[in-house]
Design a protein around this motif. Structure first.
Motif, PDB file in Angstrom:
ATOM      1  N   HIS A   1     -36.619  12.216  13.900  1.00 46.83           N
ATOM      2  CA  HIS A   1     -36.544  11.246  13.059  1.00 46.83           C
ATOM      3  C   HIS A   1     -37.053   9.397  13.423  1.00 46.83           C
ATOM      4  N   ASN A   2     -37.471  10.014  15.769  1.00 47.99           N
ATOM      5  CA  ASN A   2     -38.473   8.952  15.845  1.00 47.99           C
ATOM      6  C   ASN A   2     -39.858   9.487  14.947  1.00 47.99           C
TER       7      ASN A   2
ATOM      8  N   GLY B   1     -39.936   7.415  11.746  1.00 45.29           N
ATOM      9  CA  GLY B   1     -39.658   5.947  12.075  1.00 45.29           C
ATOM     10  C   GLY B   1     -40.915   5.108  12.158  1.00 45.29           C
TER      11      GLY B   1
ATOM     12  N   TYR C   1     -42.821   4.493   8.747  1.00 43.39           N
ATOM     13  CA  TYR C   1     -42.191   3.349   8.123  1.00 43.39           C
ATOM     14  C   TYR C   1     -43.070   2.784   8.468  1.00 43.39           C
TER      15      TYR C   1
ATOM     16  N   ASP D   1     -36.283   0.321   8.170  1.00 43.93           N
ATOM     17  CA  ASP D   1     -36.179   1.518   7.584  1.00 43.93           C
ATOM     18  C   ASP D   1     -36.136   2.161   8.888  1.00 43.93           C
ATOM     19  N   ALA D   2     -37.557   1.758   9.887  1.00 48.62           N
ATOM     20  CA  ALA D   2     -38.670   1.819  10.977  1.00 48.62           C
ATOM     21  C   ALA D   2     -37.348   2.082  11.840  1.00 48.62           C
TER      22      ALA D   2
ATOM     23  N   VAL E   1     -33.549   3.858  11.673  1.00 49.18           N
ATOM     24  CA  VAL E   1     -34.169   5.134  12.365  1.00 49.18           C
ATOM     25  C   VAL E   1     -34.070   6.000  13.238  1.00 49.18           C
ATOM     26  N   CYS E   2     -35.059   4.606  14.563  1.00 52.16           N
ATOM     27  CA  CYS E   2     -35.206   5.277  15.945  1.00 52.16           C
ATOM     28  C   CYS E   2     -34.100   4.421  16.347  1.00 52.16           C
TER      29      CYS E   2
END
Length: 753
Positions: free
Chosen positions: A482-483, A486, A489, A497-498, A501-502
């Motif tokens: 997910h990092n 991100g 993004y 979104d970035a 997610v982060c």
């Protein structure tokens, strides 16, 4: 008048010496027995006529001496005596005695890890039984089994399967005989083990399940052999990435051993070790550590510290500590394992290769790339010698090498390593194996550096799909993935979104790994990138500083990653017009970089070193001899597009060597420095290289710029990169508006066509 002395005949003296030898042997006076036997043999061999009785005595003496040498561990002399006895054997019964002797020698050789010697003896036994004794197949079945096992140990897997195939044919004739069930079950197990070593996991799993099914027809669930079969099934499931199935099988095996043998048993210790390994792959590090500790305590009590089991367990601890971000502990464990394995007798090279591989991983993360590269080479050499070139262990080393190339900005070489790894994994694993997902993630990092964000996102989503199928939702690998999403993004302008997610990723990492882990540092860095991309420099700064704080604790103050983050912090201060602060942080970054460059010579290992020479642009003779060709406006348009494509290929591969290439192309130092400063906020080395090449093209204003560029690469020894450009040119040489231009380049001596 005294009695007359009776003189012994020659035959009586021989018989007397033989009897004395036997008496000494019975009283366990081995040296005296050997002396009598050797004197008896001398007497026989000095005789003018060797009678059948003498031959019989020689035969018996050689067999007795053979057994003495077997018990003393002198297998070479035992073999000699056995061969001498074989020549004297005149009846099948005597040959049978010789086969017993050979069998004993073989077993003792196996006990001393003399596998090739044992194999030769078993093959000799097989020849005697088939040709001289005319034994039927069932009488030699055990020999096929033993030879098959030895071939497996010697990693001659095809030969092993050939022996097992002969055994299967024997058993198939007696398929209705339930007395053969145990033998059939063990044969299936042995075939399954061979398939496992060949990385044919589906076939291996099928054979192990069949062995269990056959054995349970006539035996109770709590039989120790049943426990062994479950253990084998657990190992295959683990290698397939089916971790819950693996734990279930291991659990059944453990339950049986605990009932029958108690908790202080070596098999129990091995099962704790195996289960710890599965928990490690699941990211359940506390459970993994607990299992390893249980295993270690039993090993210490039963076999002591200087044993193979303990050494390989130290390798497992090393991997666990590495994933937990405890790098010094990890390094020490791998080093401890390596030193222990070096002291042990026997062939432990594959375990040694695992230690080298682990040290390579830790050294790479610590920024000790020269040491990491050296360890990779040592590990790779062992794997290539001992394993198939399609074994997943090689793929793991290729990934580490890819990481080193990546950290040096040599993205084309890194991508090549990752793709080699992926090719192997796809051959041996199912499409949804976590190791395949890991390579997808690695490839995505290359696309990110090349600014191919859509390609990177595609690789990451493919990896995420696999991870979500195979791992728990809170697994650290999913959080780290997910990092990476991100970060994409952020570059795509999807700021919300970035950040979202982060932040989710950070929560998982903090819960699972704690604050002092490299994944946490990465999350803070990627949050900073998101803020920086949207010009929120005041919010980016504290995130960068948190990332630095974590890496500082993990790696110390002089790590290359810290240098890079210092530069990012300097960029933030510049954007905030705090130039004094920017200078301070940039100087700190430069200081670390200068120190790490002096400490590491890995660049010399990873690329060709260029000899001392003038740059290609200063070679006036070369420039004067370049062909002068005029092109139409339409041709110039397509030539410009082709050049840009080639620039991108060069930039993706050249990495931090872009400055040397710039000097080759005649750019002065002040212009190179200016390009470097202008490109600070744009991205990595590939972006700097592309900007430099475009700047050089405008400055050069020549129609032959690609020819001169290839000459510069040739001076730098970039042969593989020149080959890549050659392929592009050959693919486009039939193009209507490019053929003349490409023909001119391909005629250059630099391309050696």
């Amino acid at each position: 008048m005294g009695g007359r002395c009776t003189k012994l005949t020659h035959g009586q003296r021989v018989r007397s010496l033989y009897n004395q030898g036997q008496d000494s042997l019975k009283s366990r006076n081995v040296s005296e027995a050997l002396n009598h036997y050797e004197l008896a043999l001398e007497q026989i061999q000095s005789s003018s006529r060797i009678t059948p009785e003498f031959n019989k005595l020689q035969y018996n003496i050689y067999l007795d001496i053979c057994y003495i040498y077997i018990n003393n561990g002198d297998f070479s002399k035992a073999n000699d005596c056995c061969q001498a006895a074989e020549k004297l054997a005149d009846k099948p019964s005597k040959l049978s005695e010789i086969t017993c002797c050979l069998e004993m020698i073989s077993q003792r050789k196996i006990a001393h890890n003399d596998w090739n010697g044992a194999l030769n003896d078993y093959q000799k036994l097989l020849e005697i039984k088939l040709n001289s004794l005319k034994c039927n197949d069932e009488d030699v079945a055990s020999l096929y089994d033993n030879i098959g096992k030895i071939y497996c140990v010697l990693r001659k897997f095809d030969e092993s399967l050939t022996m097992y195939d002969k055994l299967q044919k024997i058993y198939s004739v007696r398929s209705a005989d339930e007395n053969f069930d145990v033998a059939r079950a063990l044969l299936c197990q042995n075939i399954g083990i061979v398939y496992y070593h060949q990385v044919k996991y589906e076939k291996s799993l099928s054979m192990h399940k069949e062995s269990l099914q056959i054995y349970l027809r006539r035996h109770d669930e709590n039989d120790l052999k049943v426990a062994t079969f479950y253990n084998n099934i657990g190992a295959v499931y683990c290698s397939k990435g089916k971790y819950n199935d693996s734990l279930s099988a291991y659990g059944k095996s453990l339950e049986i051993y605990l009932k029958v043998k108690g908790d202080n048993n070596l098999h129990v210790a091995k099962l704790y070790n195996n289960m710890g390994f599965v928990y490690y792959y699941q990211g359940k590090y506390v459970d993994s550590h607990s299992m390893y500790e249980k295993s270690l305590n039993i090993f210490k009590a039963r076999v002591g510290l200087n044993h193979l089991y303990v050494a390989t367990l130290h390798n497992d601890f090393g991997a666990l500590y590495y994933d937990q971000g405890k790098y010094i502990k990890s390094y020490n464990m791998y080093d401890k394992a390596l030193k222990s394995l070096m002291k042990l007798h026997g062939d432990h090279e594959l375990d040694i290769a695992v230690s080298y591989q682990g040290l390579a991983s830790v050294s790479s993360d610590l920024g000790k790339w020269n040491e990491s590269f050296s360890m990779c080479e040592k590990s790779l050499n062992i794997y290539l010698e001992k394993l198939s070139d399609k074994h997943p262990n090689l793929a793991k080393v290729y990934i580490i090498l890819g990481n080193i190339y990546h950290d040096h900005g040599n993205y084309l070489q890194a991508l090549n390593m990752y793709q080699k790894s992926l090719q192997i994994y796809r051959l041996v694993y199912d499409y949804d194996h976590p190791n395949i997902a890991t390579v997808y993630k690695k490839i995505a990092t290359i696309y990110y550096q090349q600014e191919k964000y859509d390609n990177a996102f595609f690789e990451l989503t493919a990896a995420l799909k696999i991870y979500q199928q195979m791992l728990d939702k809170d697994h650290p690998l999913i959080a780290d993935l997910h990092n990476e999403i991100g970060r994409i993004y952020a570059k795509q302008g999807k700021f919300d979104d970035a950040i979202s997610v982060c932040r989710k990723s950070l929560q998982i990492i903090l819960n699972q790994m704690g604050k002092k882990h490299k994944y946490a540092a990465k999350t803070f860095e990627y949050l900073a990138i998101a803020y920086y991309t949207t010009s929120q420099y005041d919010k980016a700064l504290p995130k960068y500083e948190k990332a630095v704080s974590i890496l500082f604790d993990l790696f110390g103050e002089n790590h290359p990653e810290i240098s890079r983050l210092y530069k990012d912090i300097a960029n933030c201060y510049e954007q905030l017009h705090q130039n004094d602060n920017a200078t301070v942080w940039r100087n700190k970054s430069d200081l670390i970089r200068s120190q790490t460059q002096s400490d590491n010579i890995v660049d010399e290992c990873l690329s060709h070193s260029a000899p001392s020479h003038e740059n290609v642009m200063s070679d006036q003779n070369y420039k004067d001899n370049l062909p002068k060709v005029e092109y139409t406006e339409e041709e110039k348009k397509y030539i410009e597009k082709l050049n840009e494509n080639c620039y991108f290929v060069i930039a993706s591969s050249i990495g931090k060597e872009w400055q040397r290439l710039a000097k080759e192309l005649g750019l002065p130092d002040d212009e190179i420095k200016s390009l470097q400063q202008q490109g600070r906020n744009k991205g990595g080395y590939s972006t700097l290289a592309v900007d430099m090449l475009k700047y050089w093209q405008k400055r050069n204003l020549a129609s032959n710029d690609l020819t001169m560029l290839i000459a510069g690469l040739d001076h730098l020894g970039q042969n593989s990169l020149i080959d890549s450009l050659k392929k592009i040119l050959i693919q486009n040489q039939s193009h209507q508006f490019l053929s003349k231009y490409i023909k001119t380049i391909l005629q250059s001596k630099r391309l050696k066509i």
